[in-house]
Structures are given as C-alpha cells and as structure tokens.
Design an enzyme around this catalytic site. Structure first.
Site, PDB file in Angstrom:
ATOM      1  N   ARG A  61       0.846  -1.194   0.000  1.00 42.09           N
ATOM      2  CA  ARG A  61       0.000   0.000   0.000  1.00 42.09           C
ATOM      3  C   ARG A  61       0.881   1.244   0.000  1.00 42.09           C
ATOM      4  NH1 ARG A  61      -1.717   0.837   4.465  1.00 42.09           N
ATOM      5  NH2 ARG A  61      -1.227  -1.107   5.534  1.00 42.09           N
ATOM      6  N   TYR A  94      -1.820  -3.611  -6.691  1.00 46.46           N
ATOM      7  CA  TYR A  94      -1.470  -4.402  -5.522  1.00 46.46           C
ATOM      8  C   TYR A  94      -2.443  -4.268  -4.353  1.00 46.46           C
ATOM      9  CZ  TYR A  94       1.399  -7.051  -2.388  1.00 46.46           C
ATOM     10  OH  TYR A  94       1.844  -8.035  -1.565  1.00 46.46           O
ATOM     11  N   LYS A 101      -9.499  -2.312   2.211  1.00 51.70           N
ATOM     12  CA  LYS A 101      -9.235  -1.127   3.037  1.00 51.70           C
ATOM     13  C   LYS A 101     -10.056   0.072   2.543  1.00 51.70           C
ATOM     14  CE  LYS A 101      -5.940  -3.583   4.906  1.00 51.70           C
ATOM     15  NZ  LYS A 101      -5.993  -4.212   6.185  1.00 51.70           N
ATOM     16  N   HIS A 153     -10.352  -2.161  11.991  1.00 49.22           N
ATOM     17  CA  HIS A 153      -9.269  -2.992  11.464  1.00 49.22           C
ATOM     18  C   HIS A 153      -9.008  -4.115  12.467  1.00 49.22           C
ATOM     19  CE1 HIS A 153      -4.866  -3.073   9.801  1.00 49.22           C
ATOM     20  NE2 HIS A 153      -5.640  -3.908   9.163  1.00 49.22           N
ATOM     21  N   SER A 170      -1.184  -3.634  10.199  1.00 50.01           N
ATOM     22  CA  SER A 170      -0.892  -4.629   9.161  1.00 50.01           C
ATOM     23  C   SER A 170       0.408  -5.364   9.478  1.00 50.01           C
ATOM     24  CB  SER A 170      -0.737  -3.937   7.805  1.00 50.01           C
ATOM     25  OG  SER A 170      -1.907  -3.231   7.492  1.00 50.01           O
ATOM     26  N   CYS A 184       1.161  -7.642  11.747  1.00 49.51           N
ATOM     27  CA  CYS A 184       1.501  -7.845  13.160  1.00 49.51           C
ATOM     28  C   CYS A 184       0.882  -9.139  13.687  1.00 49.51           C
ATOM     29  CB  CYS A 184       1.029  -6.672  14.008  1.00 49.51           C
ATOM     30  SG  CYS A 184       2.020  -5.193  13.769  1.00 49.51           S
ATOM     31  N   ASP A 203      -9.137  -9.628   9.486  1.00 47.74           N
ATOM     32  CA  ASP A 203      -8.635  -8.284   9.176  1.00 47.74           C
ATOM     33  C   ASP A 203      -9.615  -7.152   9.483  1.00 47.74           C
ATOM     34  OD1 ASP A 203      -6.545  -6.636   8.147  1.00 47.74           O
ATOM     35  OD2 ASP A 203      -7.577  -6.468   6.230  1.00 47.74           O
ATOM     36  N   ARG A 262       2.224 -12.202  -0.297  1.00 47.25           N
ATOM     37  CA  ARG A 262       0.893 -12.488   0.260  1.00 47.25           C
ATOM     38  C   ARG A 262       0.291 -13.767  -0.301  1.00 47.25           C
ATOM     39  NH1 ARG A 262      -1.459  -8.609   4.006  1.00 47.25           N
ATOM     40  NH2 ARG A 262       0.206  -7.097   4.213  1.00 47.25           N
TER      41      ARG A 262
HETATM   42  O1  SAT Z   1      -2.453  -4.399   1.160  1.00 42.61           O
HETATM   43  S1  SAT Z   1      -3.487  -4.540   2.218  1.00 42.61           S
HETATM   44  O2  SAT Z   1      -3.871  -3.233   2.712  1.00 42.61           O
HETATM   45  O3  SAT Z   1      -4.650  -5.229   1.720  1.00 42.61           O
HETATM   46  C1  SAT Z   1      -2.839  -5.476   3.477  1.00 42.61           C
HETATM   47  C2  SAT Z   1      -2.545  -4.696   4.680  1.00 42.61           C
HETATM   48  O4  SAT Z   1      -1.779  -3.732   4.627  1.00 42.61           O
HETATM   49  O5  SAT Z   1      -3.073  -5.050   5.750  1.00 42.61           O
HETATM   50 MN    MN Z   2      -5.015  -5.250   7.517  1.00 47.57          MN
END
Ligand code: SAT
Ligand code: MN
Length: 596
Positions: A79, A207, A216, A236, A258, A260, A285, A377
């Site tokens: 991101r 991405y 998000k 979140h 993210s 963690c 998530d 991922r």
């Molecule tokens: O790239 S994402 O935002 O979907 C994954 C994350 O940062 O938690």
């Molecule tokens: Mn996340």
C-alpha cells in the site's frame, strides 16, 4: 472491436448501475466489458486469460491444485499511504492524519488520466457483497477494473457476482469503485476516496489494498464514515471465538496494524497443555460492529477470504494457514521452487536449491535480498480454513465480549494491560503506537502512533473518530471489556520475551478469566496487569523473571510514550475529545507521583 455498451448486455436492469458502467466505459474505451457472475466456469475462463497473459503462473497442480503465482511490478508491492487521499468536500472532514484533495479537482484529474485508458483491454465489472448474505450488516459494492488478477482476487475476497446483483435489485445505493492499472507508473498512481459519493477511484497500482477496493478502501475508509453516520463501527480487527473445554464460546475482536500477526491469532492452534480448547476464526482483518437489541456489540467479518502475509507463515506459527494454502490460492510475490511450488522466508529453515525469487530471478542462500518479498501475500477463500467458525456466515454476527488493541513494541508495552472502563479503553486505543512493517511502503521498524490500528484506514477526521467511539458507550448497554496486548517486547539482548503464536492463548485465557471475574488484576497507573500466578503457563518454559520483565510498567518509558501521545493529540487539534486529553493529564500526573 466495438464494445457493447448498451444496458441490454448487462445481467441487470438496475439503471443506476448500467448507466454508471456505461459512463466509465465511455471514458476508458475498453475493447470488451465483462460482467462477473462469480461462477466456477467464469473462474476457469478468467484463469486461462490470466495464464495466457503471464499474469498468473500455474503452480504444481499436483501439490497445489488450482493455485497460482502472481508477480507484481517491482515498483508496486505494498500500500502507498503517501498516494492515498480522502477527497471530502471540506478538508477538516478528512483531518490532519489523512492526505486531502479537492473532490472536483481530483475527479477532473483522474478523468484526464483515464481517458481511453482501457483501450485494448477488457473492463471487468465486479459486483460484490460485504458481510454475510441476508445480514443487516451487508453492503454492496461494484468494482470496475482492468485487471484480471483483481477480478480473480475479488472472487476470493468477497461474495462476488450474481448474489450481489440479486441483493442490489434496482437500488442505486452501492459503493462505486473505479480501478485502472494504467501503465503502473508511480507518477500516475493515486488511491482516492469520495465518502460523500460512496465512491473510490484507484489508479496506477495493481497491488493489495490499493487495488482490491472492497478491502481497506470500502470496508474501512468509506465504511468508517458510514458507521459514524449510522451509529456503528468499521474497524481494522480480526474476530475469533474461543471455546473452553466445557464447550462455551466467547468472541473477541482485536485490532493490530498490518503485518503484526492478525491472521495467525485469528486461527490460533492451542498449545498442547490446552487440551479441549479450540479457536474459531470469524475474520482476520476487518470487523463491522453494531449494537444488538440485547445491548451487546455484535460483529461480522465483511470479507469472504484472507489476504495474508506469507513470510513467517509455517507449520509452527500457523498450522491452519498451511492447510488452507494447499489448494485454490493465489500467491503474490513469493519465491518459486524448481518443481513449481512456493517458498518464503520462515516457511522452514531450508530454502530448496534452484529457487526463483519473487521477481523470477535465480536465488540462493548467498543472495543479498530475500527470496520472497517481505510483503508477499496469499489470497485464499475463508472456506479453506480448518478453523473457520460455524458462525462466519451468520447474518446476526457474533457477540463481542472483549476488544483488544495491540501493537508491535520492543519496549514499554506489557504483555497485556486491562482498561478500567470503556472510555479508558478508548484512551488506550487512541494512544497506541506500533513499529512500521513492510505492509506499507516506507521505512520499517519505526514507532509511529497508530490509534486503534486505523491510522491509514480511517476515512474521516481522527478526532471525530475518537469522539464516535466515546459516543458509542451510550448505546452499548453491555459493553465489551477493552485490553491492550504486546507479543513483541524484547529483553536487553534483543530476544523476544514471549513465545507468541499458539501460546498467545494463555493471554486470551487470562482475558476470559477477567471477563468472568475469576481472577483479579494488579492496578498500575496505566491499567491492570495480571498477577504472575494467574497466568496459565503450564508446559511453557519461561522464568518468573522473564514474565516479570514482560509485565513490567517502567514509568520513564511511559513518560516518553505519553509525550509522544501528547504530540499526536496536538496534531489532531480542535476535534480531539476533551475527555481523552483529561485522561492523558491524569495519567501523566500519576506517573509523576510514581517516580517517572
Ligand atoms: O495491502 S493490504 O492493505 O490489503 C494489506 C494490509 O496492509 O493489511
Ligand atoms: Mn489489515
């Protein structure tokens, strides 16, 4: 080829939808428009298209049936928060923690970029539902995209296709997402949210959170604005159920930044000493939470799949994930073995010979870069998860008994800390900080304030967001208890003090004991900590000194922490709730009295 732009080719009579699709098609001039129906046949067709264009590489179909590898553009691997904007009519509505841009100017700029941008490409129209079908929580979005990888990923991550059009009927109330990869030039990359229009325009990235607009962009940034307006919370947070040996299940929602360990915690495998205990995943998530008629807070996972971090995922850290990745998964930016399987750092200690790294280059143990990208991922349907809760699709959601906030902190934060009340818990969440990770572009390992793990995801003014949390107290007659956890504290030599992973259930058990009033906690100026004797450490090799160190509240560290929190509150400015400022002053005073 002339695209068929008339409404008759659409599998819906919904005028608002067909007119909007025609408008975007007129702007972008795709060769073809494909309305996704979510069927198995469609998946096979799109997969073939993706393979033919090199977007997906088939993995070894014997080892991993229906699984594929995607290599993203090396400039597009996470991101991009600096390129993410909230385009609310007033700058103040987005607040000092978000980038803001004028909505009219931004639409004009993006329209300029998108003119003719899908020429020679297919435009996929992806209708999707967030939340269990038939649930009062459920909301609809439609993503228009020129990426077959995004269309296939949305099929995993959401309830996609015909079901969404059926639920929508003739209604014009849906989130309008426009996604175009252009030429993946970072100079023309912007992720823009227009909460007032229920709209998202994402350009120049293919991405994750930049491109899968359900995640998000809609389920957090746009939904958080809707939640404030409609009196609920979009957070979140993972959601899990813990079943004790008597068969009683308690549900917990937990916010972490993210990368963690949310996915690991959501499908935790109990340690051997915890025979008879089970953990069930609702979500890994995002949580949408509303007050039920019974005065409790009820939560659903709006998603239908997981977009999890691959590195570090192993038979030790997450055996359930290893099982769920055996089939029907898309891997992004992991390494590939000579026999067409996947590999990443932390999967095992033995990288096989002949690996190709995430960019497809030969890799060996002397290579200076990682084989898998640190933010590589997996995308996998939630039905693959052996620990999936029977209530994951329950339209009512599940009742939440505890909320946990957690960060990645080498110092200061104890293993677990209990708040005194809802508003004190909100204060804990509002002052939380965490070390940055590879999930977002930029420096890794720097502590930043990340309140409620929502800093990059709150679609409006963060001070108003805290205010909304405080206001919720009035309507939640039976509020969950709020805790803070930290699995990542280190000793002086830099070793983790706590083993983490499955053993985190020991901390969750203490939390359940507190909810039921079976044990008491020790009061400190910053919150309640466990008595060492109340932590169930059967079968764990950990010394009392190590535990004491992990639970220690060090006033000098907290003084630094509170200075940083004060700077953050100042940055928020006039919308910062007075009550949280008062709590801050009170805490600083009691730390001083305790010798900071
Ligand atoms: O790239 S994402 O935002 O979907 C994954 C994350 O940062 O938690
Ligand atoms: Mn996340």
């Amino acid at each position: 080829m002339t695209p068929n732009l008339d409404a008759d080719s659409a599998p819906t009579q919904n005028r608002a939808l067909t007119e909007w699709v025609a408008e975007i098609a007129n702007l972008t001039s795709p060769d073809k428009i494909l309305w996704c129906d979510g069927s198995e046949a469609e998946r096979a067709r799109l997969t073939e298209i993706a393979i033919a264009s090199g977007t997906l590489l088939p993995l070894n179909q014997k080892k991993r049936p229906n699984s594929y590898l995607h290599r993203s553009n090396p400039n597009d691997v996470a991101r991009t928060e600096q390129l993410t904007f909230i385009c609310s009519p007033n700058k103040n509505d987005s607040g000092p923690t978000n980038n803001w841009a004028d909505p009219a100017e931004t639409y004009a700029r993006l329209r300029g970029w998108l003119k003719g941008s899908m020429r020679g490409r297919t435009m996929y129209v992806v209708p999707y539902v967030m939340g269990p079908l038939g649930s009062r929580f459920a909301k609809i979005g439609v993503e228009i995209t020129d990426s077959v990888y995004v269309a296939l990923s949305m099929r995993i991550m959401t309830r996609m296709g015909r079901a969404a059009l059926e639920m929508l009927g003739g209604n014009g109330d849906f989130c309008r997402g426009v996604h175009c990869t252009l030429d993946l030039n970072p100079e023309r990359r912007l992720i823009c949210h227009f909460p007032q229009d229920n709209a998202i325009w994402s350009v120049g990235s293919g991405y994750g959170g930049n491109a899968l607009l359900s995640k998000k962009c809609f389920a957090l940034r746009i939904a958080s604005v809707q939640g404030r307006r409609e009196g609920w919370l979009a957070e979140h947070m993972l959601i899990l159920g813990i079943q004790n040996p008597k068969g009683e299940t308690t549900y917990i929602a937990a916010a972490f930044p993210s990368a963690c360990g949310k996915t690991n915690l959501a499908m935790l495998t109990p340690p051997p000493a915890f025979a008879g205990w089970k953990v069930f995943t609702i979500g890994d998530d995002i949580a949408w939470m509303r007050v039920g008629e019974d005065g409790r807070l009820w939560a659903v996972n709006p998603e239908n799949g997981y977009f999890g971090v691959a590195p570090g995922t192993s038979a030790h850290s997450n055996p359930n994930a290893m099982k769920m990745l055996e089939h029907d998964s898309i891997f992004t930016n992991v390494a590939m073995t000579p026999d067409g399987d996947v590999w990443w750092e932390g999967l095992d200690d033995h990288p096989p010979d002949g690996l190709l790294d995430w960019q497809g280059h030969p890799w060996n143990q002397n290579s200076k870069d990682k084989a898998a990208h640190p933010n590589s991922r997996f995308t996998t349907p939630m039905t693959n998860n052996p620990a999936l809760s029977p209530h994951a699709n329950d339209p009512r959601g599940v009742p939440i008994s505890a909320i946990i906030f957690g960060g990645r902190r080498a110092t200061t934060m104890p293993l677990v800390l209990e708040s005194e009340s809802w508003s004190h818990g909100v204060f804990m969440g509002a002052t939380m900080g965490s070390e940055t990770t590879a999930a977002a572009s930029g420096a890794v390992g720097v502590v930043r304030r990340d309140p409620m793990a929502m800093l990059p995801f709150c679609g409006y003014n963060m001070g108003d967001y805290f205010g909304h949390w405080l206001t919720m107290e009035k309507s939640i007659k039976r509020p969950p208890k709020i805790f803070m956890v930290n699995w990542f504290r280190k000793d002086r030599d830099g070793n983790f003090l706590w083993p983490g992973f499955g053993d985190n259930l020991r901390v969750l058990k203490w939390i359940l004991d507190r909810i039921e009033g079976r044990v008491s906690s020790e009061k400190t100026p910053v919150g309640g900590v466990p008595k060492i004797s109340d932590l169930d450490i059967r079968g764990l090799e950990i010394s009392a000194d190590q535990l004491r160190e992990d639970l220690a509240i060090k006033p000098a560290e907290w003084e630094t922490e509170m200075n940083s929190a004060a700077e953050f509150f100042d940055k928020i400015g006039p919308t910062m709730p007075k009550l949280l400022r008062e709590k801050h002053q009170h805490l600083v005073a009691s730390l001083a009295a305790n010798g900071a």
